[in-house]
Scaffold this active site. Structure first.
Site, mmCIF file in Angstrom:
data_model
loop_
_atom_site.group_PDB
_atom_site.id
_atom_site.type_symbol
_atom_site.label_atom_id
_atom_site.label_comp_id
_atom_site.label_asym_id
_atom_site.label_seq_id
_atom_site.Cartn_x
_atom_site.Cartn_y
_atom_site.Cartn_z
ATOM 1 N N GLY A 123 -76.683 -49.503 74.665
ATOM 2 C CA GLY A 123 -77.545 -50.512 75.271
ATOM 3 C C GLY A 123 -76.820 -51.405 76.248
ATOM 4 N N CYS A 124 -75.520 -51.612 76.091
ATOM 5 C CA CYS A 124 -74.808 -52.510 77.005
ATOM 6 C C CYS A 124 -73.577 -51.829 77.566
ATOM 7 C CB CYS A 124 -74.442 -53.808 76.297
ATOM 8 S SG CYS A 124 -73.267 -53.611 74.949
ATOM 9 N N GLY A 125 -73.654 -50.539 77.844
ATOM 10 C CA GLY A 125 -72.520 -49.841 78.402
ATOM 11 C C GLY A 125 -71.537 -49.452 77.323
ATOM 12 N N CYS A 127 -69.131 -51.697 76.075
ATOM 13 C CA CYS A 127 -68.474 -52.878 75.523
ATOM 14 C C CYS A 127 -68.323 -52.725 74.015
ATOM 15 C CB CYS A 127 -69.279 -54.132 75.849
ATOM 16 S SG CYS A 127 -70.973 -54.118 75.255
#
Length: 284
Positions: A123-125, A127
């Site tokens: 969802g956020c790359g 990270c």
């Protein structure tokens, strides 16, 4: 009319998705500012909870949240099918929203037993990962769906702009769309986050039990490897992106046997992998 998850859950959008604000417009060649108004896309934190255990907080557009819960759960590897989710409840919480995802008992036990190593895996790359081996990779589920004609892709691209209701107001959100093999759009989802938009779309397709062999995906954002992985999680074999792909996106498309077209414009598109699924000329 394109189907909306509002038809599936009347409490799916408890907050506004766009907000109009007053502005001052200043031209470089004219010192006199003029008043104006602008619609801004709403961005809101959404806490995803499985059972009673918080899992992640994602920044998202507060619409089609049940779709988001389904799609996010699939692409995060929490569930393998829509049947493993009993229901989703949307709650208003302090400072944002909460998605309470009720998993089937067996799936919930497996989820709680699994240690979550990162935050927002796809969802956020990337990270939060601490090793290259932790890069997300979907099971290779692409199995060679039917061919699609260039004219169908052109049709989908031509009609997508009109179908982006929120983006027409704000010019600040991404879209992900599912097109039938003839190029007609079946469903479109929008979000300030490109990953979120695709998760919402995948969730809608899951809930409608759509066969991935019956169409193709179109996204308005850049095509990073995460977007290819999400498409592969669905089992989609054709992905069309308006912007450019990354090198890893092409590598993953090859790995999954996916047709990847990008830099799709009104006059041309570039095929990066999977030419065999494309019909480049009309049948005689």
């Amino acid at each position: 009319m394109l189907p909306s998850s509002q038809d599936l859950n009347e409490n799916d959008a408890p907050a506004e998705t766009a907000r109009r604000v007053k502005t001052l417009v200043v031209a470089y060649d004219d010192p006199a500012a003029r008043p104006g108004e602008r619609d801004l896309a709403v961005e809101m934190p959404v806490n995803i909870v499985y059972g009673s255990v918080p899992y992640a907080v994602m920044m998202t557009t507060p619409a089609d949240l049940v779709d988001f819960a389904y799609g996010f759960s699939l692409t995060e590897g929490i569930v393998a099918s829509a049947g493993e989710i009993r229901d989703v409840t949307v709650e208003i919480a302090d400072g944002g929203l909460r998605l309470l995802v009720n998993l089937a008992p067996g799936r919930l036990r497996e989820h709680l037993a699994r240690k979550r190593a990162i935050s927002g895996r796809t969802g956020c790359g990337v990270c939060g990962i601490d090793d290259l081996s932790a890069l997300p990779m979907a099971e290779a589920r692409v199995d060679g769906a039917g061919s699609v004609g260039i004219a169908a892709i052109e049709r989908a691209l031509t009609t997508l702009g009109e179908a982006q209701v929120l983006n027409r107001r704000t010019r600040a959100v991404h879209a992900a769309a599912w097109a039938n093999l003839d190029g007609s759009l079946f469903v479109v989802r929008e979000d300030v986050g490109r990953h979120n938009g695709l998760d919402k779309l995948i969730g809608a397709l899951m809930r409608e039990r759509i066969d991935p062999a019956t169409g193709f995906l179109v996204i308005t954002s850049r095509c990073s490897f995460e977007m290819v992985e999400k498409a592969a999680s669905l089992g989609a074999s054709i992905l069309v992106a308006i912007s450019a792909p990354t090198s890893l996106a092409i590598d993953r498309a090859r790995l999954h046997g996916m047709t990847l077209c990008a830099i799709a414009r009104s006059d041309t598109l570039t095929v990066f992998h999977g030419r065999e699924r494309l019909i480049l000329a009309p049948s005689l």
